[in-house]
Design a protein around this motif. Structure first.
Motif, PDB file in Angstrom:
ATOM      1  N   ASP A 249       0.838  -1.190   0.000  1.00 34.21           N
ATOM      2  CA  ASP A 249       0.000   0.000   0.000  1.00 34.21           C
ATOM      3  C   ASP A 249       0.878   1.246   0.000  1.00 34.21           C
ATOM      4  OD1 ASP A 249      -2.482   1.109  -0.153  1.00 34.21           O
ATOM      5  OD2 ASP A 249      -2.904   1.029   1.985  1.00 34.21           O
ATOM      6  N   GLY A 250       1.984   1.175  -0.735  1.00 35.08           N
ATOM      7  CA  GLY A 250       3.004   2.208  -0.666  1.00 35.08           C
ATOM      8  C   GLY A 250       2.654   3.510  -1.347  1.00 35.08           C
ATOM      9  N   ARG A 251       1.530   3.584  -2.017  1.00 31.97           N
ATOM     10  CA  ARG A 251       1.117   4.845  -2.622  1.00 31.97           C
ATOM     11  C   ARG A 251       0.235   5.668  -1.684  1.00 31.97           C
ATOM     12  NH1 ARG A 251      -0.585   2.787  -8.754  1.00 31.97           N
ATOM     13  NH2 ARG A 251       1.417   1.811  -9.271  1.00 31.97           N
ATOM     14  N   ASP A 252      -0.135   5.084  -0.573  1.00 32.47           N
ATOM     15  CA  ASP A 252      -1.077   5.719   0.343  1.00 32.47           C
ATOM     16  C   ASP A 252      -0.355   6.606   1.342  1.00 32.47           C
ATOM     17  OD1 ASP A 252      -3.459   6.290   1.620  1.00 32.47           O
ATOM     18  OD2 ASP A 252      -3.392   4.506   2.886  1.00 32.47           O
TER      19      ASP A 252
ATOM     20  N   ARG B 208       2.283  11.990  -6.767  1.00 33.36           N
ATOM     21  CA  ARG B 208       2.734  11.320  -7.995  1.00 33.36           C
ATOM     22  C   ARG B 208       1.607  10.555  -8.669  1.00 33.36           C
ATOM     23  NH1 ARG B 208       6.950   7.369  -6.427  1.00 33.36           N
ATOM     24  NH2 ARG B 208       7.008   6.963  -8.668  1.00 33.36           N
ATOM     25  N   GLY B 209       0.730   9.937  -7.890  1.00 31.23           N
ATOM     26  CA  GLY B 209      -0.377   9.211  -8.495  1.00 31.23           C
ATOM     27  C   GLY B 209      -1.109   8.364  -7.485  1.00 31.23           C
TER      28      GLY B 209
ATOM     29  N   PHE C 228      -0.658   2.815 -13.443  1.00 31.17           N
ATOM     30  CA  PHE C 228      -1.561   1.684 -13.616  1.00 31.17           C
ATOM     31  C   PHE C 228      -1.426   0.717 -12.445  1.00 31.17           C
ATOM     32  CE2 PHE C 228      -0.714   3.200 -17.997  1.00 31.17           C
ATOM     33  CZ  PHE C 228      -2.011   3.550 -18.337  1.00 31.17           C
ATOM     34  N   GLY C 229      -2.508   0.017 -12.176  1.00 33.29           N
ATOM     35  CA  GLY C 229      -2.528  -0.877 -11.033  1.00 33.29           C
ATOM     36  C   GLY C 229      -2.675  -0.114  -9.743  1.00 33.29           C
ATOM     37  N   PHE C 230      -2.364  -0.788  -8.631  1.00 32.34           N
ATOM     38  CA  PHE C 230      -2.607  -0.198  -7.322  1.00 32.34           C
ATOM     39  C   PHE C 230      -1.369  -0.179  -6.434  1.00 32.34           C
ATOM     40  CE2 PHE C 230      -6.559  -2.182  -8.841  1.00 32.34           C
ATOM     41  CZ  PHE C 230      -7.297  -1.033  -9.026  1.00 32.34           C
ATOM     42  N   SER C 231      -0.260  -0.640  -6.939  1.00 33.97           N
ATOM     43  CA  SER C 231       0.952  -0.697  -6.136  1.00 33.97           C
ATOM     44  C   SER C 231       2.155  -0.756  -7.060  1.00 33.97           C
ATOM     45  CB  SER C 231       0.929  -1.936  -5.226  1.00 33.97           C
ATOM     46  OG  SER C 231       2.166  -2.126  -4.581  1.00 33.97           O
ATOM     47  N   ASP C 232       3.276  -0.290  -6.551  1.00 29.12           N
ATOM     48  CA  ASP C 232       4.523  -0.427  -7.296  1.00 29.12           C
ATOM     49  C   ASP C 232       5.204  -1.757  -7.017  1.00 29.12           C
ATOM     50  OD1 ASP C 232       4.214   2.126  -8.398  1.00 29.12           O
ATOM     51  OD2 ASP C 232       5.123   3.062  -6.639  1.00 29.12           O
ATOM     52  N   GLU C 233       4.620  -2.522  -6.089  1.00 27.38           N
ATOM     53  CA  GLU C 233       5.104  -3.859  -5.780  1.00 27.38           C
ATOM     54  C   GLU C 233       4.377  -4.877  -6.661  1.00 27.38           C
ATOM     55  OE1 GLU C 233       7.398  -4.373  -3.327  1.00 27.38           O
ATOM     56  OE2 GLU C 233       7.510  -2.253  -2.759  1.00 27.38           O
ATOM     57  N   GLU C 234       4.667  -6.151  -6.456  1.00 27.58           N
ATOM     58  CA  GLU C 234       3.950  -7.214  -7.156  1.00 27.58           C
ATOM     59  C   GLU C 234       2.455  -7.117  -6.865  1.00 27.58           C
ATOM     60  OE1 GLU C 234       3.912 -12.128  -7.400  1.00 27.58           O
ATOM     61  OE2 GLU C 234       4.951 -11.079  -5.785  1.00 27.58           O
ATOM     62  N   ALA C 235       1.630  -7.332  -7.893  1.00 25.80           N
ATOM     63  CA  ALA C 235       0.184  -7.291  -7.704  1.00 25.80           C
ATOM     64  C   ALA C 235      -0.231  -8.262  -6.608  1.00 25.80           C
ATOM     65  CB  ALA C 235      -0.521  -7.645  -9.013  1.00 25.80           C
ATOM     66  N   TYR C 236      -1.053  -7.767  -5.679  1.00 24.42           N
ATOM     67  CA  TYR C 236      -1.381  -8.552  -4.488  1.00 24.42           C
ATOM     68  C   TYR C 236      -2.609  -7.927  -3.841  1.00 24.42           C
ATOM     69  CZ  TYR C 236      -0.155 -11.445  -0.353  1.00 24.42           C
ATOM     70  OH  TYR C 236      -0.132 -12.381   0.653  1.00 24.42           O
TER      71      TYR C 236
ATOM     72  N   TRP D 212      -5.534  -5.699 -11.198  1.00 26.42           N
ATOM     73  CA  TRP D 212      -4.729  -4.829 -12.056  1.00 26.42           C
ATOM     74  C   TRP D 212      -5.328  -4.762 -13.455  1.00 26.42           C
ATOM     75  CZ3 TRP D 212      -2.247  -3.616 -16.356  1.00 26.42           C
ATOM     76  CH2 TRP D 212      -1.189  -2.720 -16.322  1.00 26.42           C
ATOM     77  N   GLU D 213      -5.683  -5.918 -14.008  1.00 22.69           N
ATOM     78  CA  GLU D 213      -6.203  -5.978 -15.372  1.00 22.69           C
ATOM     79  C   GLU D 213      -7.586  -5.354 -15.493  1.00 22.69           C
ATOM     80  OE1 GLU D 213      -4.881  -6.957 -18.206  1.00 22.69           O
ATOM     81  OE2 GLU D 213      -2.945  -7.404 -17.282  1.00 22.69           O
ATOM     82  N   ARG D 214      -8.435  -5.548 -14.505  1.00 26.47           N
ATOM     83  CA  ARG D 214      -9.852  -5.193 -14.652  1.00 26.47           C
ATOM     84  C   ARG D 214     -10.220  -3.883 -13.972  1.00 26.47           C
ATOM     85  NH1 ARG D 214     -13.014 -10.679 -13.242  1.00 26.47           N
ATOM     86  NH2 ARG D 214     -14.761  -9.460 -14.044  1.00 26.47           N
TER      87      ARG D 214
END
Length: 648
Positions: free
Chosen positions: A81-84, A135-136, A199-207, A248-250
């Protein structure tokens, strides 16, 4: 010719307009009545200003450093949750410029500016900001974090740095910026900002789940094989990674409805600069969401990169990030549509945009039910004191969310949404919606509960009842409640066990919000006739506001108390009292941005006098009072964020 261009041709420009000097400030109205007995509300109002002037200093001394940043020795930007977290650093100060704007200490504006600069530097050092902007991330949170900036811009529109930043921030979203696809008229991702679409919700692996605190809200996404519950994901890293990839995809690309709150950046830029391109973009982007609603019962919450509703969700109109399905439903959807529609209406004069804001409210009301407290879902904290005092077994609740199973998650309608819409429009249909809610509610709409959640809203119903003559003691009750809230925060600060040299850790960055002692809801309602600002990125939509004519600054002068008791479409009633022995003078301004037009004013029971503009000058000899009855047309003038004394 666009809708906004037509509007701008009909509105006066700033040269020679109400923002210039001289007679543009309206007629001089002098109080002639002496105060025989000071009303209790007036004493309490001035007391609230006084105690808060001490309280914000206590907060700043305890939780901030010399340059204004918060005491924090941990770091952000790490993990799933590193974007929060950006919003949580600005939110403790979100209403400080508002208190200054209403009449708080001049030192408060200086402090709010210092804290905004300090926190911005702090977050930049942690890699959370670029070019001064996040940043986003999603706009449910970005809107919260920007309230401090918007408040500073309104409180100090002369500040050249703020103006430059306002334009720079907005340009990230206009055509030519990284976030907007002008061909499809969409924002490219749910997470966006100065770094463009993330794109997606994290800069880490999708999880997923990122945090077990999300458990009450269930699963974000329908139609993923072999996943039955949140606990299935929490127990299986393999399932969590697969589910994260599906999200991530949907859900992690394309447009989502909460992006409507980004129109606040462009609206703020227009108000400060007058540059038409910002208004044009707001009209275009809100307009495309209206097109997406056309022919549907409910406004959709997601659009793919090809401009197709449900493009990545097998045609579902629901399921977008911070949309109808997860995590909160009506709260973010309703807030974003009210904010977007209000911004577009303010800048274009086209009231048709407001239908976009009406749709989510009416959609859930069609499925409303009478339910008991045991049937209430998430986001019910605000209503606990109301429902505890309820003598009936059931009350009207609406579904907050929708997924493949239909509408679900019932709770009381968030009052700030229909109240904000009615206050902005002042149309009968929007009042009828509130009356429908009132008729179905079995808790006391006149009661003022001393409670405060971080957005500092929650007292809309008793204020509404006061404005309609059904709650005469509301001003005194509301002011006592605000004083009690401030006192509770002061006591909590004084007894706080967190080490003042270290501060909270990254898991407890909401700590400061819960201790912010500044309370403005009562003052907004009573002195300006306006609701609390919508917390997820709304601009201040004030019915009236004031300027100290001697100090040439916003707000009520020292010793002056104000009460707006009526805001009906055909007239507004404002009572002003000077409790001190020194004469005071002020301007009464119609609208946050001098956008309303006052035709006439009546002093006390005297004859009508011509105003023909957004201002009245008021002289208040010592220990005097005056009642103004204004005839006003909403948004009849071109809005601008400027001082009345600013020359063209």
């Amino acid at each position: 010719m666009t809708r906004v261009q037509v509007f701008s041709m009909l509105r006066p420009e700033r040269t020679g307009d109400a923002h210039s000097t001289g007679g543009a400030h309206g007629p001089l109205l002098t109080a002639t009545r002496r105060i025989s007995e000071v009303p209790e509300w007036a004493h309490l109002e001035r007391e609230l200003f006084a105690v808060q002037d001490k309280a914000w200093r206590l907060f700043a001394d305890r939780y901030t450093e010399g340059d204004g940043r918060l005491v924090f020795r941990d770091t952000l930007g790490q993990g799933m949750d590193g974007r929060d977290g950006v919003d949580d650093f600005y939110e403790p100060f979100f209403n400080w410029p508002t208190l200054y704007l209403l009449g708080g200490s001049a030192e408060l504006l200086t402090a709010a500016r210092r804290h905004w600069r300090g926190v911005t530097a702090q977050l930049t050092e942690m890699g959370m900001l670029s070019d001064g902007l996040e940043r986003g991330y999603d706009w449910f949170h970005q809107g919260e974090g920007l309230l401090l900036f918007y408040g500073l811009c309104l409180a100090d529109p002369h500040d050249a740095e703020l103006r430059e930043l306002a334009l720079r921030f907005a340009d990230f979203y206009l055509p030519g910026g990284p976030n907007y696809d002008p061909g499809q008229r969409l924002l490219r991702a749910p997470h966006n900002g100065s770094a463009g679409p993330r794109f997606g919700f994290s800069d880490e692996e999708a999880y997923f789940p990122w945090s077990l605190a999300l458990r009450p809200y269930g699963l974000p996404l329908d139609g993923v094989d072999d996943i039955a519950s949140f606990d299935d994901l929490a127990a299986s890293p393999e399932h969590a990674r697969a589910y994260g990839r599906a999200m991530w995809e949907r859900m992690g690309r394309g447009d989502t409805i909460v992006n409507l709150a980004a129109t606040g950046l462009a609206t703020n830029a227009f108000l400060l600069s007058g540059e038409q391109r910002y208004a044009d973009w707001v009209a275009e982007y809100v307009g495309v969401w209206q097109e997406r609603l056309a022919g549907r019962d409910v406004v959709p919450d997601n659009v793919g990169l090809n401009g197709v509703v449900g493009e990545y969700l097998d045609g579902r109109w629901y399921g977008g990030h911070y949309g109808w399905s997860w995590p909160h439903g009506l709260s973010p959807v309703g807030s974003a549509t009210v904010i977007g529609a209000a911004n577009a209406t303010l800048l274009t004069g086209d009231r048709g945009f407001l239908d976009l804001a009406r749709n989510p409210l009416d959609a859930v009301l069609r499925h409303a039910e009478q339910r008991g407290t045991d049937g209430m879902g998430t986001l019910g904290e605000r209503w606990e004191p109301h429902l505890r005092a309820m003598t009936a077994g059931r009350t009207l609740m609406v579904p907050q969310r929708h997924n493949d199973s239909g509408w679900f998650d019932f709770t009381v309608m968030p009052g700030q949404l229909p109240l904000a819409l009615w206050h902005f429009s002042r149309e009968q249909a929007d009042r009828d919606r509130i009356e429908h809610l009132r008729a179905g509610s079995h808790w006391d709409w006149t009661a003022v509960h001393t409670q405060r959640i971080k957005d500092e809203a929650g007292h809309e119903e008793p204020w509404y009842e006061y404005l309609h003559g059904r709650n005469p003691h509301f001003p005194e009750r509301m002011l006592r409640s605000a004083l009690a809230c401030c006192a509770e925060r002061v006591e909590a600060i004084e007894n706080d066990g967190v080490d003042p040299a270290v501060g909270p850790d990254a898991l407890d960055i909401h700590h400061w919000q819960h201790l912010n002692p500044v309370v403005t809801e009562a003052l907004l309602q009573l002195t300006t006739g306006s609701p609390q600002v919508l917390y997820n990125g709304g601009l201040a939509q004030l019915h009236v506001r004031y300027h100290d004519a001697e100090a040439h600054r916003p707000g009520l002068p020292q010793d002056v108390a104000a009460l707006v008791s009526d805001i009906r479409p055909d007239h507004t009633v404002v009572e002003l009292l000077n409790l001190g022995g020194t004469a005071r003078s002020l301007l009464v301004q119609a609208g946050s941005f001098a956008e309303h037009h006052v035709a006439t004013v009546r002093v006390d029971d005297g004859p009508e006098r011509l105003v023909d503009g957004p201002y009245c000058r008021v002289g208040l000899p010592g220990n005097s009072r005056i009642r103004l009855t204004l005839t006003m047309t909403l948004r009849a003038r071109r809005a601008a964020c400027a001082s009345p004394w600013e020359t063209a």
